[in-house]
Design a protein around this motif. Sequence first.
Motif, PDB file in Angstrom:
ATOM      1  N   ASP A 190       0.680  -1.130   0.048  1.00  0.00           N
ATOM      2  CA  ASP A 190       0.128  -0.109   0.108  1.00  0.00           C
ATOM      3  C   ASP A 190       1.030   1.396   0.036  1.00  0.00           C
ATOM      4  N   THR A 191       0.505   2.263  -0.355  1.00  0.00           N
ATOM      5  CA  THR A 191       0.929   3.621  -0.475  1.00  0.00           C
ATOM      6  C   THR A 191       0.850   3.758   1.112  1.00  0.00           C
ATOM      7  N   LEU A 192       2.098   4.363   1.831  1.00  0.00           N
ATOM      8  CA  LEU A 192       2.268   4.761   3.184  1.00  0.00           C
ATOM      9  C   LEU A 192       2.479   6.087   3.477  1.00  0.00           C
ATOM     10  N   VAL A 193       1.644   6.674   4.423  1.00  0.00           N
ATOM     11  CA  VAL A 193       1.338   8.237   4.593  1.00  0.00           C
ATOM     12  C   VAL A 193       1.560   8.488   6.199  1.00  0.00           C
ATOM     13  N   LEU A 194       1.913   9.287   6.504  1.00  0.00           N
ATOM     14  CA  LEU A 194       2.031   9.998   7.982  1.00  0.00           C
ATOM     15  C   LEU A 194       0.660  10.505   8.269  1.00  0.00           C
ATOM     16  N   GLU A 195      -0.228  10.274   9.015  1.00  0.00           N
ATOM     17  CA  GLU A 195      -1.523  10.892   9.509  1.00  0.00           C
ATOM     18  C   GLU A 195      -1.132  12.344  10.217  1.00  0.00           C
ATOM     19  N   ASN A 196      -1.891  13.192   9.932  1.00  0.00           N
ATOM     20  CA  ASN A 196      -1.423  14.727  10.661  1.00  0.00           C
ATOM     21  C   ASN A 196      -3.076  15.131  11.180  1.00  0.00           C
ATOM     22  N   ASN A 197      -3.323  14.985  12.375  1.00  0.00           N
ATOM     23  CA  ASN A 197      -4.798  15.304  12.801  1.00  0.00           C
ATOM     24  C   ASN A 197      -5.852  14.949  11.797  1.00  0.00           C
ATOM     25  N   GLY A 198      -5.784  13.674  11.210  1.00  0.00           N
ATOM     26  CA  GLY A 198      -6.925  13.113  10.433  1.00  0.00           C
ATOM     27  C   GLY A 198      -6.778  13.395   9.186  1.00  0.00           C
ATOM     28  N   LEU A 199      -5.383  14.358   8.795  1.00  0.00           N
ATOM     29  CA  LEU A 199      -5.423  14.660   7.197  1.00  0.00           C
ATOM     30  C   LEU A 199      -3.911  13.917   6.768  1.00  0.00           C
ATOM     31  N   TRP A 200      -3.899  14.089   5.381  1.00  0.00           N
ATOM     32  CA  TRP A 200      -2.809  13.283   4.655  1.00  0.00           C
ATOM     33  C   TRP A 200      -1.572  14.355   5.058  1.00  0.00           C
ATOM     34  N   GLY A 201      -0.764  13.588   5.751  1.00  0.00           N
ATOM     35  CA  GLY A 201       0.691  14.261   6.049  1.00  0.00           C
ATOM     36  C   GLY A 201       1.593  13.969   5.039  1.00  0.00           C
ATOM     37  N   MET A 202       2.933  13.301   5.459  1.00  0.00           N
ATOM     38  CA  MET A 202       3.955  13.148   4.718  1.00  0.00           C
ATOM     39  C   MET A 202       3.835  11.722   4.081  1.00  0.00           C
ATOM     40  N   VAL A 203       4.046  11.530   2.716  1.00  0.00           N
ATOM     41  CA  VAL A 203       4.169  10.229   2.106  1.00  0.00           C
ATOM     42  C   VAL A 203       5.673   9.512   2.576  1.00  0.00           C
ATOM     43  N   VAL A 204       5.400   8.279   2.977  1.00  0.00           N
ATOM     44  CA  VAL A 204       6.683   7.483   3.590  1.00  0.00           C
ATOM     45  C   VAL A 204       7.229   6.872   2.284  1.00  0.00           C
TER      46      VAL A 204
END
Length: 220
Positions: free
Chosen positions: A122-136
């Motif tokens: 899967d695409t991995l992403v850091l969550e930031n308060n329910g929103l899309w943060g940085m992609v890992v």
Amino acid sequence: VISVLIPAAGSGERLGLGAKALLELNGLTLLERAIQSFSGIADEIIVALPENHLELPLQNARAVAGGSSRQASVQNLLKAATGDIVLIHDAARPFLPRAVIERVLEGVTQSGAATAALSASDTLVLENNGLWGMVVDRSSIRAVQTPQGFKRELLLEAHRKAILESVTATDDAGLVARLGLPVALCLGDERLFKVTRAGDWALALAFAPVWDADTLNDNA
Ligand code: CTP
Ligand code: MG
């Protein structure tokens, strides 16, 4: 000499069906499946069981009491092990292909420590308060599985240091890596998923008959 150590003393709280290792899939418990995976490979098999199940009859394996954490259960297993190489495999991963064991053993021979691990799809992403943060960057991410293999002395040392320094970890390779020692990452397998939550259990129930029909081919 190879000792296989199976942590099976957990209480399965996230799944909520009691001690997970004793649940049956297509007529065999998770623990029986784990033990069978190592037939012909292990010189000894030792299982950490919940305190209230120590009387459980085991074929080709002996039991020690588990501890209050996975790490404590592994410590009890290590105390009982005699092999120069130890392979540790969670009872909660009932579908273990033979090829993975072989790769991990090869990794131990080369590096002293090795674990099965899988890349992420899967695409991995850091969550930031329910929103899309940085992609890992997915290309360098690995999900760690078991079996994990070690020269026994090395893992004993890693556990000794962990106690001294009050470090806890959910796996053993992590304890070795923090000593600055190499841990080989060997190709794991999608079928080696850990039965953790209800969705995993549903998958395991559906997959067990398929796996059992395949066992004569590549699994065992
Ligand atoms: N384990 C163990 N001793 C413990 C805790 C866990 O031997 N005190 C084992 C489990 O039996 C399992 C493996 O470690 O084979 C991985 O643990 P996990 O999937 O977390 O199982 P449980 O701890 O049983 O589940 P939960 O965390 O949901 O309670
Ligand atoms: Mg647990």
